[in-house]
Design a protein around this motif. Structure first.
Motif, PDB file in Angstrom:
ATOM      1  N   MET A   1       0.842  -1.206   0.000  1.00 38.27           N
ATOM      2  CA  MET A   1       0.000   0.000   0.000  1.00 38.27           C
ATOM      3  C   MET A   1       0.871   1.249   0.000  1.00 38.27           C
ATOM      4  O   MET A   1       0.387   2.360  -0.150  1.00 38.27           O
ATOM      5  CB  MET A   1      -0.870   0.047   1.255  1.00 38.27           C
ATOM      6  CG  MET A   1      -1.970  -0.972   1.264  1.00 38.27           C
ATOM      7  SD  MET A   1      -2.876  -0.737   2.807  1.00 38.27           S
ATOM      8  CE  MET A   1      -4.025  -2.074   2.685  1.00 38.27           C
ATOM      9  N   ASN A   2       2.147   1.060   0.229  1.00 36.58           N
ATOM     10  CA  ASN A   2       3.048   2.185   0.361  1.00 36.58           C
ATOM     11  C   ASN A   2       3.606   2.575  -1.005  1.00 36.58           C
ATOM     12  O   ASN A   2       3.519   1.828  -1.956  1.00 36.58           O
ATOM     13  CB  ASN A   2       4.185   1.792   1.309  1.00 36.58           C
ATOM     14  CG  ASN A   2       4.698   2.976   2.079  1.00 36.58           C
ATOM     15  OD1 ASN A   2       4.408   4.120   1.733  1.00 36.58           O
ATOM     16  ND2 ASN A   2       5.458   2.723   3.109  1.00 36.58           N
ATOM     17  N   PHE A   3       4.168   3.756  -1.077  1.00 38.02           N
ATOM     18  CA  PHE A   3       4.784   4.204  -2.323  1.00 38.02           C
ATOM     19  C   PHE A   3       6.206   4.645  -2.007  1.00 38.02           C
ATOM     20  O   PHE A   3       6.429   5.350  -1.038  1.00 38.02           O
ATOM     21  CB  PHE A   3       3.986   5.374  -2.908  1.00 38.02           C
ATOM     22  CG  PHE A   3       4.369   5.691  -4.329  1.00 38.02           C
ATOM     23  CD1 PHE A   3       3.588   5.241  -5.377  1.00 38.02           C
ATOM     24  CD2 PHE A   3       5.505   6.423  -4.613  1.00 38.02           C
ATOM     25  CE1 PHE A   3       3.944   5.502  -6.697  1.00 38.02           C
ATOM     26  CE2 PHE A   3       5.872   6.695  -5.929  1.00 38.02           C
ATOM     27  CZ  PHE A   3       5.079   6.232  -6.976  1.00 38.02           C
TER      28      PHE A   3
ATOM     29  N   LYS B   1      -3.706  14.718  -6.498  1.00 42.70           N
ATOM     30  CA  LYS B   1      -4.443  13.486  -6.163  1.00 42.70           C
ATOM     31  C   LYS B   1      -4.675  12.639  -7.410  1.00 42.70           C
ATOM     32  O   LYS B   1      -4.634  11.415  -7.355  1.00 42.70           O
ATOM     33  CB  LYS B   1      -5.783  13.839  -5.517  1.00 42.70           C
ATOM     34  CG  LYS B   1      -5.657  14.525  -4.166  1.00 42.70           C
ATOM     35  CD  LYS B   1      -5.060  13.609  -3.127  1.00 42.70           C
ATOM     36  CE  LYS B   1      -4.950  14.286  -1.769  1.00 42.70           C
ATOM     37  NZ  LYS B   1      -4.082  13.542  -0.853  1.00 42.70           N
TER      38      LYS B   1
ATOM     39  N   LEU C   1      -1.893  10.234  -8.521  1.00 41.90           N
ATOM     40  CA  LEU C   1      -1.798   8.957  -7.798  1.00 41.90           C
ATOM     41  C   LEU C   1      -2.522   7.858  -8.562  1.00 41.90           C
ATOM     42  O   LEU C   1      -2.077   6.708  -8.592  1.00 41.90           O
ATOM     43  CB  LEU C   1      -2.382   9.083  -6.387  1.00 41.90           C
ATOM     44  CG  LEU C   1      -1.836  10.216  -5.508  1.00 41.90           C
ATOM     45  CD1 LEU C   1      -2.512  10.184  -4.132  1.00 41.90           C
ATOM     46  CD2 LEU C   1      -0.329  10.128  -5.356  1.00 41.90           C
ATOM     47  N   ASP C   2      -3.650   8.215  -9.194  1.00 42.25           N
ATOM     48  CA  ASP C   2      -4.399   7.227  -9.982  1.00 42.25           C
ATOM     49  C   ASP C   2      -3.568   6.674 -11.137  1.00 42.25           C
ATOM     50  O   ASP C   2      -3.799   5.561 -11.598  1.00 42.25           O
ATOM     51  CB  ASP C   2      -5.674   7.855 -10.565  1.00 42.25           C
ATOM     52  CG  ASP C   2      -6.765   8.001  -9.515  1.00 42.25           C
ATOM     53  OD1 ASP C   2      -6.727   7.249  -8.522  1.00 42.25           O
ATOM     54  OD2 ASP C   2      -7.643   8.862  -9.694  1.00 42.25           O
TER      55      ASP C   2
ATOM     56  N   HIS D   1       3.950   9.370  -7.782  1.00 37.04           N
ATOM     57  CA  HIS D   1       3.837  10.121  -6.535  1.00 37.04           C
ATOM     58  C   HIS D   1       3.599  11.581  -6.900  1.00 37.04           C
ATOM     59  O   HIS D   1       4.072  12.053  -7.938  1.00 37.04           O
ATOM     60  CB  HIS D   1       5.117   9.996  -5.705  1.00 37.04           C
ATOM     61  CG  HIS D   1       4.926  10.422  -4.273  1.00 37.04           C
ATOM     62  ND1 HIS D   1       4.888  11.743  -3.900  1.00 37.04           N
ATOM     63  CD2 HIS D   1       4.717   9.699  -3.156  1.00 37.04           C
ATOM     64  CE1 HIS D   1       4.685  11.806  -2.590  1.00 37.04           C
ATOM     65  NE2 HIS D   1       4.565  10.585  -2.115  1.00 37.04           N
TER      66      HIS D   1
ATOM     67  N   PRO E   1      -8.123  10.680  -5.393  1.00 37.65           N
ATOM     68  CA  PRO E   1      -7.800   9.502  -6.192  1.00 37.65           C
ATOM     69  C   PRO E   1      -8.902   8.434  -6.131  1.00 37.65           C
ATOM     70  O   PRO E   1      -9.648   8.374  -5.158  1.00 37.65           O
ATOM     71  CB  PRO E   1      -6.525   8.980  -5.515  1.00 37.65           C
ATOM     72  CG  PRO E   1      -6.688   9.357  -4.077  1.00 37.65           C
ATOM     73  CD  PRO E   1      -7.437  10.668  -4.083  1.00 37.65           C
TER      74      PRO E   1
ATOM     75  N   THR F   1      -8.115   5.010  -7.241  1.00 36.12           N
ATOM     76  CA  THR F   1      -7.557   3.647  -7.275  1.00 36.12           C
ATOM     77  C   THR F   1      -6.671   3.305  -6.077  1.00 36.12           C
ATOM     78  O   THR F   1      -6.136   2.219  -6.011  1.00 36.12           O
ATOM     79  CB  THR F   1      -6.690   3.462  -8.546  1.00 36.12           C
ATOM     80  OG1 THR F   1      -5.611   4.407  -8.493  1.00 36.12           O
ATOM     81  CG2 THR F   1      -7.504   3.681  -9.812  1.00 36.12           C
ATOM     82  N   THR F   2      -6.497   4.237  -5.149  1.00 33.20           N
ATOM     83  CA  THR F   2      -5.595   3.991  -4.016  1.00 33.20           C
ATOM     84  C   THR F   2      -6.330   3.271  -2.885  1.00 33.20           C
ATOM     85  O   THR F   2      -7.568   3.318  -2.842  1.00 33.20           O
ATOM     86  CB  THR F   2      -5.061   5.344  -3.493  1.00 33.20           C
ATOM     87  OG1 THR F   2      -6.182   6.235  -3.380  1.00 33.20           O
ATOM     88  CG2 THR F   2      -4.057   5.950  -4.445  1.00 33.20           C
TER      89      THR F   2
ATOM     90  N   ARG G   1      -9.074   6.758  -0.130  1.00 35.60           N
ATOM     91  CA  ARG G   1      -9.398   7.818  -1.077  1.00 35.60           C
ATOM     92  C   ARG G   1      -8.926   9.156  -0.524  1.00 35.60           C
ATOM     93  O   ARG G   1      -8.008   9.201   0.283  1.00 35.60           O
ATOM     94  CB  ARG G   1     -10.915   7.804  -1.319  1.00 35.60           C
ATOM     95  CG  ARG G   1     -11.409   6.461  -1.863  1.00 35.60           C
ATOM     96  CD  ARG G   1     -11.040   6.298  -3.330  1.00 35.60           C
ATOM     97  NE  ARG G   1     -11.669   7.316  -4.135  1.00 35.60           N
ATOM     98  CZ  ARG G   1     -12.910   7.240  -4.642  1.00 35.60           C
ATOM     99  NH1 ARG G   1     -13.661   6.167  -4.414  1.00 35.60           N
ATOM    100  NH2 ARG G   1     -13.396   8.209  -5.373  1.00 35.60           N
TER     101      ARG G   1
END
Ligand SMILES: *Cc1c(COP(=O)(O)O)cnc(C)c1O
Length: 484
Positions: free
Chosen positions: A63-65, A400, A403-404, A408, A460, A462-463, A466
């Motif tokens: 889940m991290n970037f 935002k 991110l989709d 980053h 976003p 897809t994260t 949201r």
């Protein structure tokens, strides 16, 4: 929601075990713990199998970037690639297994690395000597300001309690100055984003300890008047502090020591490829010109005539001790490896390539995004939102939406000089293909702002989580599973 997005507490089943302790009695050990300090009840921990734990943490990590998962153009942060050989060297048992209180004769190699890295940084920056002890950029700033203060005190010049900081400065600059007990005097920037020398002149008197400058500044612009600023400050008896957190574009091109700076810090966890994010560990080495060497903090690594290295403690004129031992050695090792792997010739390509990448993105997007300052930038630049702002789409919406598309977001709403600031820094470690991919998506988002602004306002999509209420998340964070 995917099944394993469940919190690990929800998967708990009473009596299930993930790990078997060795079969031995702990009663004797427990008897040594005073009754008042023993738990009356078992802690409320999830009871899960090892496999559930592995899946929990693996899923969380995804889940991290990070720079290892995608392009991370976070201006003022230099999120460059962290080469894996740095990690291999830092994990070598001979380095990873040492103790800070080991006798000097058992850590000669380690002390040699400390010395050699300090030497390499001196060569890159044009300073006489370095301490590698500070743990972060802001910690380096505080150390550098303590050195400046100590210098003035040593000459009996006690009136110098004010420090000049430009309005474009990184927030840590005035914060460090305040922690050091200095009063902050602000100098304004001109329309073109550079420090206004005419605004500076009337501020100069015998109460000025010095000036803190970032060059290139936080707009990614080179302060062309630096030579004049340096002589003005020196003439009034002050010193020049260089915030070298963003040294990346200058590496191999220009040396702060040659611009007239007396003290500086570097962020190894930015320009020198060591990992950062999430609050540490970092390294903010401080370099000084020859006349300030006696004021460097202790402990120091000193070398005798035979080349034998020892750690020296108290020192008469030193500004004091700013960290428990000798800095975050694992981070120092990574930076040292990075410099050696590049070598003297390739180190000189870092700055030019970082600058080329930033200018390429800027020129490729300025017909869609508002470019408030039209000039060649250094390693980063700032847009002031979309060129067409009639749709009401803001910088936050753009960030935002990125991110989709798997990027980053850049730094947003900093620096404070523009209302819709987006600050982009690609770094030299990205390929042209990645830069082109980013440009394509940024252009696509600009088109979406007109054709479908709602998709941006609600991004976003897809994260794992949201759009957050970031203020409430920061002010009233929910940090644990349940009230105990
Ligand atoms: C990142 C940064 C700092 C602070 O560095 P930390 O390691 O986060 O304390 C200071 N100045 C500038 C210009 C920076 O970009």
């Amino acid at each position: 929601m995917k099944y394993y997005d469940k919190l690990i507490f929800d998967l708990s089943k009473a009596g299930r075990q993930g790990y078997s302790l060795p079969a031995r009695s702990w009663d004797a050990t427990l008897a040594d713990i005073p009754a008042g300090l023993r738990r009356a009840q078992a802690p409320a921990l999830p009871e899960v199998s090892e496999l559930d734990v592995v899946r929990h943490y693996t899923n969380l990590s995804q889940m991290n970037f990070g720079v290892d998962s995608g392009f991370y153009p976070l201006g003022s942060c230099t999120m460059k690639y962290n080469p894996k050989i740095n990690e291999e060297i830092a994990a070598m048992p001979a380095f990873a297994g040492i103790h800070p209180l080991q006798p000097s004769e058992t850590v000669q190699g380690v002390l040699r690395v400390y010395k050699e890295l300090a030497h390499a940084l001196s060569a890159i920056t044009g300073m006489a000597e370095f301490t590698l002890n500070p743990f972060a950029g802001a910690h380096g700033e505080l150390t550098g300001l303590m050195i400046i203060r100590q210098y003035h005190i040593s000459r009996g010049d006690l009136k110098r309690t004010r420090i000049i900081v430009p309005d474009s400065a990184h927030g840590t600059n005035p914060a460090s100055a305040a922690v050091c007990g200095l009063e902050i005097v602000q100098v304004k920037s001109k329309e073109n984003g550079l420090v206004d020398v005419e605004d500076l002149k009337p501020l100069l008197d015998d109460t000025i300890a010095g000036i803190m400058m970032t060059n290139p500044n936080t707009l990614g612009l080179f302060e062309k008047d630096i030579k004049e600023i340096a002589s003005l400050i020196h003439e009034c008896g002050g010193l020049l502090y260089y915030d070298g957190a963003n040294m990346n574009p200058l590496i191999g091109m220009v040396r702060p020591g040659d611009m007239g700076f007396d003290v500086l810090h570097l962020n190894l966890h930015k320009s020198f490829s060591t990992p950062h994010g999430g609050g540490g560990p970092g390294a903010g080495p401080v370099g000084v010109a020859a006349h300030l060497v006696p004021f460097l903090p202790v402990p120091k690594v000193v070398e005798d005539e035979e080349g034998y290295l020892t750690i020296a403690g108290q020192d008469g004129e030193s500004c004091g001790q700013i960290s428990g031992f000798m800095g975050n050695f694992g981070v120092l090792l990574r930076a040292y490896t990075y410099i050696l792997m590049l070598g003297k010739q390739n180190v000189k390509m870092v700055g030019p390539l970082a600058v080329l990448g930033a200018n390429y993105i800027k020129e490729s997007l300025k017909d869609c995004y508002k470019l408030p300052i039209e000039s060649v930038c250094k390693h980063e630049f700032v847009f002031d939102g979309l060129l067409d702002q009639s749709t009401g789409v803001t910088t936050l919406d753009i960030a935002k939406r990125l991110l989709d598309y798997g990027f980053h977001a850049p730094t947003i709403y900093f620096p404070l000089l523009f209302h819709q600031a987006i600050m982009i820094e690609p770094t030299e470690t990205e390929s042209k293909e990645t830069l082109d991919g980013f440009i394509e998506i940024m252009r696509h988002i600009a088109a979406e702002a007109i054709s479908d602004p709602e998709s941006l306002k609600t991004a976003p999509h897809t994260t794992p989580v949201r759009r957050l209420d970031e203020t409430t998340a920061a002010r009233q964070p929910v940090l644990r599973y349940a009230e105990m």
